[in-house]
Scaffold this motif. Sequence first.
Motif, PDB file in Angstrom:
ATOM      1  N   ASP A  29       0.566  -1.560   0.130  1.00 37.57           N
ATOM      2  CA  ASP A  29      -0.243   0.128  -0.552  1.00 37.57           C
ATOM      3  C   ASP A  29       0.627   1.785  -0.361  1.00 37.57           C
ATOM      4  O   ASP A  29       0.325   3.078   0.199  1.00 37.57           O
ATOM      5  CB  ASP A  29      -0.556   0.118   1.096  1.00 37.57           C
ATOM      6  N   ALA A  30       2.120   1.554   0.200  1.00 38.32           N
ATOM      7  CA  ALA A  30       2.868   1.518   0.177  1.00 38.32           C
ATOM      8  C   ALA A  30       2.718   3.167  -1.617  1.00 38.32           C
ATOM      9  O   ALA A  30       2.578   2.097  -2.604  1.00 38.32           O
ATOM     10  CB  ALA A  30       4.623   2.047  -0.834  1.00 38.32           C
ATOM     11  N   THR A  31       3.144   4.442  -1.191  1.00 40.68           N
ATOM     12  CA  THR A  31       2.542   5.684  -2.292  1.00 40.68           C
ATOM     13  C   THR A  31       3.931   5.852  -2.332  1.00 40.68           C
ATOM     14  O   THR A  31       5.294   5.513  -1.673  1.00 40.68           O
ATOM     15  CB  THR A  31       1.601   6.896  -1.547  1.00 40.68           C
ATOM     16  N   LYS A  32       3.973   6.225  -3.654  1.00 41.95           N
ATOM     17  CA  LYS A  32       5.935   7.622  -3.980  1.00 41.95           C
ATOM     18  C   LYS A  32       6.239   7.994  -3.234  1.00 41.95           C
ATOM     19  O   LYS A  32       7.392   8.353  -2.392  1.00 41.95           O
ATOM     20  CB  LYS A  32       5.419   7.553  -5.786  1.00 41.95           C
ATOM     21  N   PRO A  33       5.048   8.864  -2.763  1.00 41.68           N
ATOM     22  CA  PRO A  33       6.061   9.937  -1.981  1.00 41.68           C
ATOM     23  C   PRO A  33       6.534   9.499  -0.466  1.00 41.68           C
ATOM     24  O   PRO A  33       6.795  10.107   0.077  1.00 41.68           O
ATOM     25  CB  PRO A  33       4.180  10.733  -1.839  1.00 41.68           C
ATOM     26  N   GLU A  34       5.230   8.264  -0.148  1.00 39.94           N
ATOM     27  CA  GLU A  34       5.938   7.419   1.249  1.00 39.94           C
ATOM     28  C   GLU A  34       6.955   7.034   1.112  1.00 39.94           C
ATOM     29  O   GLU A  34       7.982   6.913   1.898  1.00 39.94           O
ATOM     30  CB  GLU A  34       4.724   7.019   1.391  1.00 39.94           C
ATOM     31  N   ILE A  35       7.648   6.075   0.111  1.00 44.79           N
ATOM     32  CA  ILE A  35       8.674   5.961  -0.506  1.00 44.79           C
ATOM     33  C   ILE A  35      10.039   7.008  -0.433  1.00 44.79           C
ATOM     34  O   ILE A  35      10.585   6.621   0.498  1.00 44.79           O
ATOM     35  CB  ILE A  35       8.261   4.729  -1.925  1.00 44.79           C
ATOM     36  N   LYS A  36       9.636   7.735  -0.962  1.00 44.84           N
ATOM     37  CA  LYS A  36      10.882   9.285  -0.895  1.00 44.84           C
ATOM     38  C   LYS A  36      10.861   9.266   0.792  1.00 44.84           C
ATOM     39  O   LYS A  36      12.160   9.869   1.135  1.00 44.84           O
ATOM     40  CB  LYS A  36       9.911  10.515  -2.132  1.00 44.84           C
ATOM     41  N   LYS A  37       9.923  10.277   1.293  1.00 48.30           N
ATOM     42  CA  LYS A  37      10.063  10.138   2.766  1.00 48.30           C
ATOM     43  C   LYS A  37      11.068   8.970   3.880  1.00 48.30           C
ATOM     44  O   LYS A  37      11.760   9.530   3.952  1.00 48.30           O
ATOM     45  CB  LYS A  37       8.981  10.809   3.477  1.00 48.30           C
ATOM     46  N   ALA A  38       9.884   8.569   3.090  1.00 50.47           N
ATOM     47  CA  ALA A  38      11.056   6.638   4.302  1.00 50.47           C
ATOM     48  C   ALA A  38      12.504   7.160   4.040  1.00 50.47           C
ATOM     49  O   ALA A  38      13.503   6.595   5.054  1.00 50.47           O
ATOM     50  CB  ALA A  38      10.370   5.368   3.523  1.00 50.47           C
ATOM     51  N   ALA A  50      14.084  10.075   5.642  1.00 53.07           N
ATOM     52  CA  ALA A  50      14.475  10.198   6.720  1.00 53.07           C
ATOM     53  C   ALA A  50      15.631   9.007   7.458  1.00 53.07           C
ATOM     54  O   ALA A  50      15.736   9.177   8.474  1.00 53.07           O
ATOM     55  CB  ALA A  50      12.879   9.730   7.104  1.00 53.07           C
ATOM     56  N   LEU A  51      15.507   7.115   6.353  1.00 53.05           N
ATOM     57  CA  LEU A  51      16.223   6.536   7.621  1.00 53.05           C
ATOM     58  C   LEU A  51      17.663   6.216   7.457  1.00 53.05           C
ATOM     59  O   LEU A  51      18.672   6.245   7.905  1.00 53.05           O
ATOM     60  CB  LEU A  51      15.303   5.142   6.168  1.00 53.05           C
ATOM     61  N   PHE A  52      17.802   6.972   5.287  1.00 49.67           N
ATOM     62  CA  PHE A  52      19.769   6.963   4.973  1.00 49.67           C
ATOM     63  C   PHE A  52      19.915   8.542   5.210  1.00 49.67           C
ATOM     64  O   PHE A  52      20.930   8.728   5.143  1.00 49.67           O
ATOM     65  CB  PHE A  52      19.119   7.122   3.769  1.00 49.67           C
ATOM     66  N   GLY A  53      18.856   9.441   5.318  1.00 48.99           N
ATOM     67  CA  GLY A  53      19.346  10.980   4.819  1.00 48.99           C
ATOM     68  C   GLY A  53      20.337  11.511   3.867  1.00 48.99           C
ATOM     69  O   GLY A  53      21.023  12.261   3.959  1.00 48.99           O
ATOM     70  N   LYS A  54      19.187  10.604   2.889  1.00 51.00           N
ATOM     71  CA  LYS A  54      19.820  11.079   1.762  1.00 51.00           C
ATOM     72  C   LYS A  54      18.823  12.048   1.053  1.00 51.00           C
ATOM     73  O   LYS A  54      17.770  11.884   1.172  1.00 51.00           O
ATOM     74  CB  LYS A  54      20.092   9.421   0.411  1.00 51.00           C
ATOM     75  N   GLU A  80      24.950  11.853  -3.829  1.00 53.58           N
ATOM     76  CA  GLU A  80      24.710  10.738  -2.470  1.00 53.58           C
ATOM     77  C   GLU A  80      24.621   9.804  -3.507  1.00 53.58           C
ATOM     78  O   GLU A  80      24.810   8.978  -4.145  1.00 53.58           O
ATOM     79  CB  GLU A  80      23.072  11.127  -2.364  1.00 53.58           C
ATOM     80  N   THR A  81      25.354   8.780  -2.292  1.00 61.62           N
ATOM     81  CA  THR A  81      25.125   7.434  -2.550  1.00 61.62           C
ATOM     82  C   THR A  81      24.738   6.700  -1.208  1.00 61.62           C
ATOM     83  O   THR A  81      24.316   7.346  -0.180  1.00 61.62           O
ATOM     84  CB  THR A  81      26.582   7.038  -3.304  1.00 61.62           C
ATOM     85  N   LEU A  82      24.353   5.206  -1.395  1.00 65.82           N
ATOM     86  CA  LEU A  82      24.053   4.621  -0.265  1.00 65.82           C
ATOM     87  C   LEU A  82      25.829   3.725   0.191  1.00 65.82           C
ATOM     88  O   LEU A  82      25.322   2.410  -0.616  1.00 65.82           O
ATOM     89  CB  LEU A  82      22.688   3.443  -0.573  1.00 65.82           C
ATOM     90  N   GLU A  83      26.216   3.465   1.542  1.00 64.23           N
ATOM     91  CA  GLU A  83      26.746   2.532   1.504  1.00 64.23           C
ATOM     92  C   GLU A  83      26.600   1.697   1.843  1.00 64.23           C
ATOM     93  O   GLU A  83      27.257   0.878   2.299  1.00 64.23           O
ATOM     94  CB  GLU A  83      27.676   3.439   2.729  1.00 64.23           C
TER      95      GLU A  83
END
Length: 98
Positions: free
Chosen positions: A35-44, A47-51, A89-92
Amino acid sequence: MNQERVFKVLLGPHVTEKAAMAAERNQYVFRVASDATKPEIKKAVEALFGKKVDGVQALNVKGKTKRTAHGVGLRKGYRKAYVTLAAGETLEDFAGAE
């Protein structure tokens, strides 16, 4: 978005050969809630990775039909998202997955 919803939206990384090739183009693949939407995925992800996230492409993967001794069955489908990060930006955390 509260912290509880962040962990419910992003279920985990989707590690495949195709996802490793996408990581070279600064795209990272996640399994997400159905049930995840694109704006929710972006915010998550922010918020989680700070990128900074540039874009999100979400898609539904249908489950495969499989034959069994008892007839035809259906594997469970899922939803995944390709998240494009901003330039530089990268995710280590994904470095070991490549």
